[in-house]
Design an enzyme around this catalytic site. Structure first.
Site, PDB file in Angstrom:
ATOM      1  N   LYS A  44      14.726   5.990  -1.334  1.00 44.33           N
ATOM      2  CA  LYS A  44      13.911   5.634  -1.436  1.00 44.33           C
ATOM      3  C   LYS A  44      12.892   5.238   0.305  1.00 44.33           C
ATOM      4  O   LYS A  44      13.901   4.413   0.996  1.00 44.33           O
ATOM      5  CB  LYS A  44      14.097   4.234  -2.352  1.00 44.33           C
ATOM      6  CG  LYS A  44      12.157   3.673  -2.944  1.00 44.33           C
ATOM      7  CD  LYS A  44      12.533   2.072  -2.811  1.00 44.33           C
ATOM      8  CE  LYS A  44      12.240   1.126  -2.247  1.00 44.33           C
ATOM      9  NZ  LYS A  44      12.118  -0.326  -2.700  1.00 44.33           N
ATOM     10  N   ASP A  71       7.309   4.184  -1.706  1.00 41.13           N
ATOM     11  CA  ASP A  71       7.461   3.224  -2.830  1.00 41.13           C
ATOM     12  C   ASP A  71       6.591   1.708  -2.011  1.00 41.13           C
ATOM     13  O   ASP A  71       7.078   1.190  -1.167  1.00 41.13           O
ATOM     14  CB  ASP A  71       8.479   1.856  -3.261  1.00 41.13           C
ATOM     15  CG  ASP A  71       8.410   1.064  -4.209  1.00 41.13           C
ATOM     16  OD1 ASP A  71       6.838   1.032  -4.155  1.00 41.13           O
ATOM     17  OD2 ASP A  71       9.029   0.744  -4.049  1.00 41.13           O
ATOM     18  N   LYS A  73       3.208   0.931  -3.474  1.00 44.78           N
ATOM     19  CA  LYS A  73       2.701  -0.358  -4.291  1.00 44.78           C
ATOM     20  C   LYS A  73       1.025  -0.075  -3.712  1.00 44.78           C
ATOM     21  O   LYS A  73       0.907  -0.944  -3.494  1.00 44.78           O
ATOM     22  CB  LYS A  73       2.911  -1.816  -4.416  1.00 44.78           C
ATOM     23  CG  LYS A  73       4.547  -1.221  -4.415  1.00 44.78           C
ATOM     24  CD  LYS A  73       5.600  -3.196  -4.304  1.00 44.78           C
ATOM     25  CE  LYS A  73       7.042  -2.787  -5.132  1.00 44.78           C
ATOM     26  NZ  LYS A  73       7.917  -2.644  -3.979  1.00 44.78           N
ATOM     27  N   ASP A  76      -5.990  -1.762  -4.731  1.00 45.18           N
ATOM     28  CA  ASP A  76      -7.335  -2.059  -4.123  1.00 45.18           C
ATOM     29  C   ASP A  76      -8.431  -0.858  -4.664  1.00 45.18           C
ATOM     30  O   ASP A  76      -8.244  -0.801  -6.564  1.00 45.18           O
ATOM     31  CB  ASP A  76      -7.563  -0.369  -3.038  1.00 45.18           C
ATOM     32  CG  ASP A  76      -8.109  -1.930  -1.965  1.00 45.18           C
ATOM     33  OD1 ASP A  76      -9.122  -1.069  -1.867  1.00 45.18           O
ATOM     34  OD2 ASP A  76      -7.440  -0.930  -0.207  1.00 45.18           O
ATOM     35  N   THR A 130       9.802  -8.018  -9.221  1.00 44.01           N
ATOM     36  CA  THR A 130      11.225  -8.746  -9.417  1.00 44.01           C
ATOM     37  C   THR A 130      11.574  -9.501  -9.212  1.00 44.01           C
ATOM     38  O   THR A 130      12.699 -10.509  -9.521  1.00 44.01           O
ATOM     39  CB  THR A 130      12.458  -7.457 -10.055  1.00 44.01           C
ATOM     40  OG1 THR A 130      12.583  -6.819  -8.120  1.00 44.01           O
ATOM     41  CG2 THR A 130      12.329  -6.486 -10.719  1.00 44.01           C
ATOM     42  N   ARG A 219      21.047  -2.642  -0.338  1.00 45.67           N
ATOM     43  CA  ARG A 219      21.655  -3.625  -0.401  1.00 45.67           C
ATOM     44  C   ARG A 219      22.996  -3.536  -0.958  1.00 45.67           C
ATOM     45  O   ARG A 219      24.360  -3.373   0.206  1.00 45.67           O
ATOM     46  CB  ARG A 219      20.733  -5.045   0.050  1.00 45.67           C
ATOM     47  CG  ARG A 219      20.207  -5.211   1.284  1.00 45.67           C
ATOM     48  CD  ARG A 219      19.038  -6.870   0.803  1.00 45.67           C
ATOM     49  NE  ARG A 219      18.074  -6.525  -0.405  1.00 45.67           N
ATOM     50  CZ  ARG A 219      17.420  -7.433  -0.664  1.00 45.67           C
ATOM     51  NH1 ARG A 219      17.221  -8.784   0.066  1.00 45.67           N
ATOM     52  NH2 ARG A 219      16.952  -7.550  -1.646  1.00 45.67           N
TER      53      ARG A 219
END
Length: 245
Positions: A44, A71, A73, A76, A130, A219
């Site tokens: 990603k 990604d 997001k 608009d 999340t 991570r």
């Protein structure tokens, strides 16, 4: 669902692991990606790395053999999102994100732009991030699972290929949509992992059992001494009997 989305994950397959390369520069991102070649098929590229490295990073990662989830997001007006989607599709991205909160016209403009670009890029709609809890939202009358579920059902009706959702809501969304609707789940942590800035977390196994198709982890893998070993361990923990990863 569009056929291009179904090509990414067939029925009965184990979920795909997507490693989030959340780095401020291309060099460390590519260094980790090179360690993951042959371990996982997906990586990603998020906002920070895309802004630092540009669309070139997508081509570089695809050159290593990865499928790339961009990604960013998008949220608009429909015309602006359509233009952004055309650009991302042109970069070679295999999957991209828009916000379901952008509404029907915006989501469908994104899908139309993808179709006009002639690519097989999957367009998935973000439900609720999340890191959010009930205290962060102004809609006190509805619970987070209800809100996420409603947004997912709307995205499904509008023709999106799938949604990004917490593992805590994946089961509800899977039951309310369809078997071929893609569920992309970030915010995953094993019991030994540091939670960080996530709030609505679950384990990779719980997300897989709830019906998630793509498990997004950053991570816990990229920060490991041996990222490839960490990724293999996570993949082994979510194998579905009779399926393939």
């Amino acid at each position: 669902m569009a056929a291009h989305a179904m090509e990414h994950l067939g029925a009965g397959m184990s979920p795909q692991l997507v490693v989030a390369l959340d780095f401020p520069q291309a060099k460390p991102a590519m260094a980790v990606a090179q360690q993951l070649v042959g371990v996982t098929s997906w990586v990603k590229v998020g906002l920070e790395l895309y802004l630092a490295a540009g669309a070139r990073i997508v081509a570089d990662l695809k050159g290593l053999g990865f499928r790339v989830f961009v990604d960013l997001k998008f949220l608009d007006i429909p015309n602006t999102v359509a233009g952004a989607v055309r650009q991302v599709c042109g970069s070679g991205a295999d999957m991209l994100t828009v916000h379901a909160l952008g509404g029907k016209a915006m989501v469908q403009a994104a899908l139309a732009a993808r179709d006009a670009a002639g690519t097989k890029t999957s367009v998935v709609a973000v439900t609720l991030l999340t890191h959010l809890t009930s205290e962060d939202l102004p809609w006190a009358a509805a619970s987070l699972p209800e809100l996420a579920g409603d947004l997912a059902c709307r995205a499904h009706a509008w023709g999106a290929d799938g949604v990004v959702c917490s593992g805590q809501e994946a089961g509800i969304i899977r039951a309310a949509t369809s078997p071929d609707f893609l569920l992309v789940t970030p915010g995953l942590r094993r019991p030994e992992d540091h939670v960080g800035d996530q709030a609505r977390i679950c384990t990779p196994l719980a997300a897989a059992r709830a019906g998630s198709n793509f498990l997004v982890m950053g991570r816990p893998i990229t920060g490991a001494t041996d990222p490839a070993a960490a990724a293999r361990q996570i993949l082994a923990s979510v194998l579905i009997p009779g399926g393939t990863s």
